[in-house]
Write a protein that holds these residues in place. Structure first.
Motif, PDB file in Angstrom:
ATOM      1  N   PHE A   1       0.805  -1.216   0.000  1.00  0.00           N
ATOM      2  CA  PHE A   1       0.000   0.000   0.000  1.00  0.00           C
ATOM      3  C   PHE A   1       0.844   1.275   0.000  1.00  0.00           C
ATOM      4  CE2 PHE A   1      -3.235  -2.983   1.487  1.00  0.00           C
ATOM      5  CZ  PHE A   1      -4.336  -2.579   0.744  1.00  0.00           C
TER       6      PHE A   1
ATOM      7  N   VAL B   1       2.905   2.741  -2.267  1.00  0.00           N
ATOM      8  CA  VAL B   1       2.793   3.589  -3.457  1.00  0.00           C
ATOM      9  C   VAL B   1       1.390   4.190  -3.600  1.00  0.00           C
ATOM     10  CG1 VAL B   1       2.911   3.624  -5.988  1.00  0.00           C
ATOM     11  CG2 VAL B   1       4.678   2.433  -4.676  1.00  0.00           C
ATOM     12  N   PRO B   2       0.316   3.389  -3.451  1.00  0.00           N
ATOM     13  CA  PRO B   2      -1.016   4.005  -3.515  1.00  0.00           C
ATOM     14  C   PRO B   2      -1.224   5.095  -2.464  1.00  0.00           C
ATOM     15  CG  PRO B   2      -1.199   1.632  -3.723  1.00  0.00           C
ATOM     16  CD  PRO B   2       0.221   1.921  -3.368  1.00  0.00           C
ATOM     17  N   LEU B   3      -0.742   4.881  -1.247  1.00  0.00           N
ATOM     18  CA  LEU B   3      -0.885   5.897  -0.201  1.00  0.00           C
ATOM     19  C   LEU B   3      -0.097   7.156  -0.549  1.00  0.00           C
ATOM     20  CD1 LEU B   3      -0.711   3.845   3.133  1.00  0.00           C
ATOM     21  CD2 LEU B   3      -2.662   5.162   2.269  1.00  0.00           C
TER      22      LEU B   3
ATOM     23  N   GLY C   1       0.531   8.269  -3.420  1.00  0.00           N
ATOM     24  CA  GLY C   1      -0.153   8.989  -4.483  1.00  0.00           C
ATOM     25  C   GLY C   1      -1.444   9.641  -4.042  1.00  0.00           C
ATOM     26  N   THR C   2      -1.997   9.156  -2.918  1.00  0.00           N
ATOM     27  CA  THR C   2      -3.286   9.662  -2.437  1.00  0.00           C
ATOM     28  C   THR C   2      -3.138  10.742  -1.375  1.00  0.00           C
ATOM     29  OG1 THR C   2      -4.294   7.504  -2.859  1.00  0.00           O
ATOM     30  CG2 THR C   2      -5.486   8.999  -1.392  1.00  0.00           C
TER      31      THR C   2
ATOM     32  N   TRP D   1       5.230  10.615  -0.281  1.00  0.00           N
ATOM     33  CA  TRP D   1       5.924   9.457   0.288  1.00  0.00           C
ATOM     34  C   TRP D   1       6.230   9.637   1.769  1.00  0.00           C
ATOM     35  CZ3 TRP D   1      10.721  10.237   2.409  1.00  0.00           C
ATOM     36  CH2 TRP D   1      11.473  11.347   1.971  1.00  0.00           C
TER      37      TRP D   1
ATOM     38  N   ALA E   1       3.162   8.619   3.609  1.00  0.00           N
ATOM     39  CA  ALA E   1       2.984   7.168   3.483  1.00  0.00           C
ATOM     40  C   ALA E   1       3.892   6.430   4.459  1.00  0.00           C
ATOM     41  CB  ALA E   1       3.283   6.734   2.048  1.00  0.00           C
TER      42      ALA E   1
ATOM     43  N   GLU F   1       3.503   0.953  -9.473  1.00  0.00           N
ATOM     44  CA  GLU F   1       2.458   0.389  -8.628  1.00  0.00           C
ATOM     45  C   GLU F   1       2.425  -1.131  -8.757  1.00  0.00           C
ATOM     46  OE1 GLU F   1      -2.279   1.115  -7.624  1.00  0.00           O
ATOM     47  OE2 GLU F   1      -1.153   2.511  -8.892  1.00  0.00           O
ATOM     48  N   SER F   2       2.546  -1.635  -9.981  1.00  0.00           N
ATOM     49  CA  SER F   2       2.564  -3.087 -10.187  1.00  0.00           C
ATOM     50  C   SER F   2       3.762  -3.731  -9.508  1.00  0.00           C
ATOM     51  CB  SER F   2       2.597  -3.406 -11.686  1.00  0.00           C
ATOM     52  OG  SER F   2       1.430  -2.956 -12.319  1.00  0.00           O
TER      53      SER F   2
ATOM     54  N   TRP G   1       3.002  -4.090  -5.903  1.00  0.00           N
ATOM     55  CA  TRP G   1       2.085  -5.192  -5.622  1.00  0.00           C
ATOM     56  C   TRP G   1       2.776  -6.541  -5.772  1.00  0.00           C
ATOM     57  CZ3 TRP G   1      -1.800  -4.367  -2.786  1.00  0.00           C
ATOM     58  CH2 TRP G   1      -2.557  -3.192  -2.874  1.00  0.00           C
TER      59      TRP G   1
END
Length: 399
Positions: free
Chosen positions: A159, A161-163, A165-166, A171, A174, A253-254, A257
């Protein structure tokens, strides 16, 4: 049975449950603050203007801190007790995570050192705590706490990278989110500090049969080498696999994951291997076999990068086998909680000192050769040597 006896049994059960919950929460904090960096390393590197070698040093700094601080942990525990040492470690971990998230370059490094010191305390003392409080349940408890540690570490990395970006803080915010879990642990572990008696049972002390130093034991050095080599490979994977996968065409992101998948597979092995290892006459084939499985995954990623998902699966399974065996060796190869603490301190000191070189040298080799072939060959060589030391460390003997 009297009401008093029933009440007393209930209190003991509640305290036992609280102890287990506290152990699992401490374990949950021993990876997330480190695993969150790997998927964000390229972003951090760009924002801070770092070279690949400097970025590798940042990811390796907790390991260097483990190496320096781990031998001091048994001495700290003898002075103030295991419970208080772990509580202070969680307080310091919270401070380190928050400092690292402040937008001041120097604090990024200082916070990383503080969180490394804190995690070192948990790494060394949890095996000793299990040896003392769960002597007949070491294998299942090791499985439980290693699964918790690995699962939380995997989720945090997935999580990250998604965090980033949100959240408005990117970073830094995050990375700072993991401070919340550390604060919860401070609260839950508090009763172990303030409500347990201060009798010597709460302090790591040597028994008459466990005063022999592990530093002169060949078996202890084999356990140390296995710990160091598996950590060497694992922290290279954490720091650089997302970057390698990204360079082969996967998105950031991939790649994050896929690192999550790798760690979740490691967790699955952490759940199973202690129970299997406990039923075997020794762990030689498990340790050597897990190391060679890592070798296979690294070789596949080098020669057939198009099958990256397969190699991530193989490396994930292998890393879980080797990591949980390294933890289990601290208790299986020791006579009591003091021996477990000293062996753990020795193995994590020298093991992590060697592992510190991994991300740094890997990044430097990439800079020097402008490719991944030389770094991956180094990783393959380390896995080969690890299999030999695993065969020695897996012998059914006590230091």
């Amino acid at each position: 049975m009297s009401a008093v006896a029933v009440s007393g049994t209930g209190v003991v059960t509640a305290r036992r449950a609280l102890l287990i919950a506290g152990i699992l929460l401490v374990a949950a904090n021993l990876r997330g603050a480190i695993t969150s960096v790997g998927p964000l390393l390229e972003t951090i590197r760009r924002d801070e203007g770092m070279s690949a070698g400097q970025a590798g040093l940042l990811s390796a700094l907790p390991l260097l801190t483990f190496a320096v601080f781990s031998p001091q942990v048994p001495r700290l525990a003898r002075r103030v007790g295991m419970e208080r040492s772990l509580w202070l470690a969680m307080v310091t971990l919270t401070a380190g995570i928050l400092l690292r998230s402040v937008p001041v370059t120097g604090l990024l490094w200082l916070g990383t050192v503080l969180l490394g010191m804190s995690i070192a305390v948990g790494n060394v003392l949890l095996p000793a705590l299990l040896k003392r409080d769960f002597p007949d349940r070491v294998a299942p408890m090791t499985s439980l706490y290693s699964v918790t540690m690995g699962l939380v570490g995997a989720l945090v990395s997935g999580f990250a990278v998604p965090l980033a970006g949100t959240l408005s803080g990117g970073w830094r915010m995050a990375l700072g989110c993991t401070a919340g879990l550390a604060l919860v642990t401070v609260a839950v572990w508090g009763p172990q500090v303030f409500h347990r008696s201060s009798t010597p049972v709460n302090v790591v002390t040597p028994s008459d049969t466990a005063r022999r130093t592990p530093w002169r034991s060949a078996l202890a050095w084999q356990v140390t080498a296995f710990m160091g080599l598996q950590s060497f490979g694992f922290y290279i994977v954490l720091a650089w696999f997302p970057t390698i996968l990204h360079s082969q065409g996967a998105s950031e992101e991939s790649s994050g994951w896929l690192l999550l998948v790798l760690q979740v597979l490691g967790v699955s092995m952490s759940a199973v291997i202690p129970l299997v290892a406990n039923k075997l006459p020794d762990q030689r084939l498990l340790a050597a076999g897990g190391s060679l499985l890592s070798f296979t995954g690294y070789l596949g990623l080098l020669l057939a990068p198009g099958l990256a998902v397969l190699w991530v699966v193989i490396v994930g399974l292998a890393s879980g086998v080797c990591f949980v065996l390294a933890l289990l060796f601290f208790t299986l190869r020791s006579a009591d909680s003091y021996s477990a603490a000293t062996l753990s301190g020795m193995a994590q000191s020298f093991g992590y000192l060697f592992a510190t070189l991994g991300p740094v040298v890997f990044g430097a080799l990439h800079d020097a050769t402008n490719g991944w072939v030389a770094p991956m060959i180094m990783l393959l060589a380390a896995a080969s040597v690890q299999s030999c030391f695993g065969f020695g460390a897996g012998r059914n003997r006590v230091v």
